[in-house]
Design an enzyme around this catalytic site. Structure first.
Site, PDB file in Angstrom:
ATOM      1  N   HIS A 196      -5.857   1.954  -4.412  1.00  0.00           N
ATOM      2  CA  HIS A 196      -4.945   1.264  -3.451  1.00  0.00           C
ATOM      3  C   HIS A 196      -4.597  -0.024  -3.830  1.00  0.00           C
ATOM      4  CE1 HIS A 196      -7.884  -1.024  -0.928  1.00  0.00           C
ATOM      5  NE2 HIS A 196      -8.434  -0.993  -1.988  1.00  0.00           N
ATOM      6  N   HIS A 252      -2.869   1.298   6.677  1.00  0.00           N
ATOM      7  CA  HIS A 252      -3.114   1.098   5.559  1.00  0.00           C
ATOM      8  C   HIS A 252      -3.253   2.576   4.714  1.00  0.00           C
ATOM      9  CE1 HIS A 252      -4.406  -0.919   1.815  1.00  0.00           C
ATOM     10  NE2 HIS A 252      -5.274  -0.157   1.910  1.00  0.00           N
ATOM     11  N   CYS A 287       0.849  -1.106  -0.112  1.00  0.00           N
ATOM     12  CA  CYS A 287      -0.120  -0.029   0.048  1.00  0.00           C
ATOM     13  C   CYS A 287       0.753   1.106   0.166  1.00  0.00           C
ATOM     14  CB  CYS A 287      -0.913  -0.209   1.264  1.00  0.00           C
ATOM     15  SG  CYS A 287      -0.245   0.189   2.779  1.00  0.00           S
TER      16      CYS A 287
END
Length: 347
Positions: free
Chosen positions: A322, A310, A262
């Site tokens: 993402h 994240h 990520c």
């Protein structure tokens, strides 16, 4: 006859009693056996329970991944510092050798004229400690000799300082590498646990784990066109890069160009736009100006979970791009699919 019947009746009664007892015991044994079997059988988890556990493992793996990324960044920095120290020490050793050669010329001249000054003997010694301990003898040398001896002494001292700093960096590097190993084992362990759980599902159920995140997502291009535009050209370039990487696989620790985790994706997107971002989610959230969710613009970094584990890049219209986890590639997904933790405008 009565005398004979009474014993038979007792015998018959005893037989009934024994039979009843046998049936009772057998029933109890059977009941115990069935009950024990039922009590020890582990109920099979439902597909929903497996998916929830897999999601939790992926989240825990991502936390460990970001810790790994941070430790790797520090290990790389320590390795670079160590290399710089070694290069500097090598340059100083070259200068030391030049200074010693100059002293050697003076010493040869003195020897030819009948003697070698004690200070020169010390300066030309192969034992730096012995030289430094006896450096006071340098005062006996002439002005030129004294200057040359001073240069040697200075270079020796600086080289020793560099070697001490290098030893500190070596120790730091060993510690960082041990930390990397621990985080790597945590990540791989959790991902392996997730893989084993997923193997219990049917192919359709496994596909559902990866598909849920994008069910309500718009097509790749419509989200940006239907929303506010990026605040500047660099933010727009970062979003454009992320769009180009749709479908790229998630690989923990990867920063592109063909696979990402990520924070690796967001770092690569802004690197392509000419902006340097830190490696981890924990550092990226402080890399720009915080913005409220209601003011998000394309290019803003959006962060999730209380531990900031994240990150995605906002694309507009309530969507982000993402790298989710190993079950799904880089994709467009709703910002509200995970617990929102904050946002940063990098440029």
């Amino acid at each position: 006859m009565g005398a004979h019947r009474r014993p038979r009746q007792r015998a018959t009664g005893g037989g009934r009693a024994r039979t009843a007892a046998t049936i009772t015991l057998a029933g109890a044994a059977t009941a115990t056996g069935l009950g024990g079997g039922t009590g020890h059988a582990d109920p099979q988890p439902t597909a929903a329970q497996v998916r929830a556990k897999v999601d939790k493992l992926y989240q825990e793996a991502e936390v460990a991944t970001e810790k790994y990324n941070g430790a790797k960044e520090k290990a790389d920095a320590a390795e670079q510092r160590l290399e710089d120290l070694r290069d500097e020490a090598a340059r100083k050793e070259d200068r030391l050798n030049s200074a010693r050669e100059a002293l050697g010329s003076v010493a040869a001249a003195q020897y030819r004229s009948g003697g070698l000054d004690p200070a020169l003997q010390l300066a030309l010694s192969s034992d730096p400690d012995r030289y430094l301990d006896g450096a006071a003898f340098a005062e006996r040398a002439g002005s030129r000799q004294q200057a040359e001896v001073g240069r040697v002494r200075k270079e020796l001292r600086e080289i020793e300082q560099l070697r001490g700093a290098a030893r500190v960096e070596v120790s730091s590097l060993k510690s960082r590498r041990a930390e990397l190993k621990r985080h790597r084992e945590t990540v791989t362990g959790k991902l392996e646990s997730a893989r084993r759980l997923l193997s219990r599902l049917t192919a359709e159920e496994r596909a559902d784990v990866g598909d849920r995140a994008s069910r309500s997502a718009p097509g790749p291009r419509e989200s940006l066109s239907d929303s506010a535009q990026a605040p500047n050209s660099r933010a727009a370039a970062a979003v454009a890069y992320a769009y180009q990487k749709l479908g790229s696989p998630y690989v923990w620790g990867a920063t592109g160009p063909n696979a990402f985790d990520c924070s690796g994706l967001t770092q690569a997107a802004y690197r392509a736009a000419g902006v340097s971002l830190p490696r981890t989610t924990y550092a990226q959230i402080d890399a720009g100006r915080r913005v409220p969710r209601s003011e998000l613009l394309p290019g803003d970094l959006v962060f999730f979970y209380s531990g900031i584990s994240h990150v995605g890049i906002y694309a507009g219209n309530g969507q982000m791009i993402h790298a989710p986890n190993p079950s799904a590639p880089v994709r467009v997904a709703p910002v509200d699919e995970m617990p929102f933790a904050g946002a940063t405008r990098v440029v």
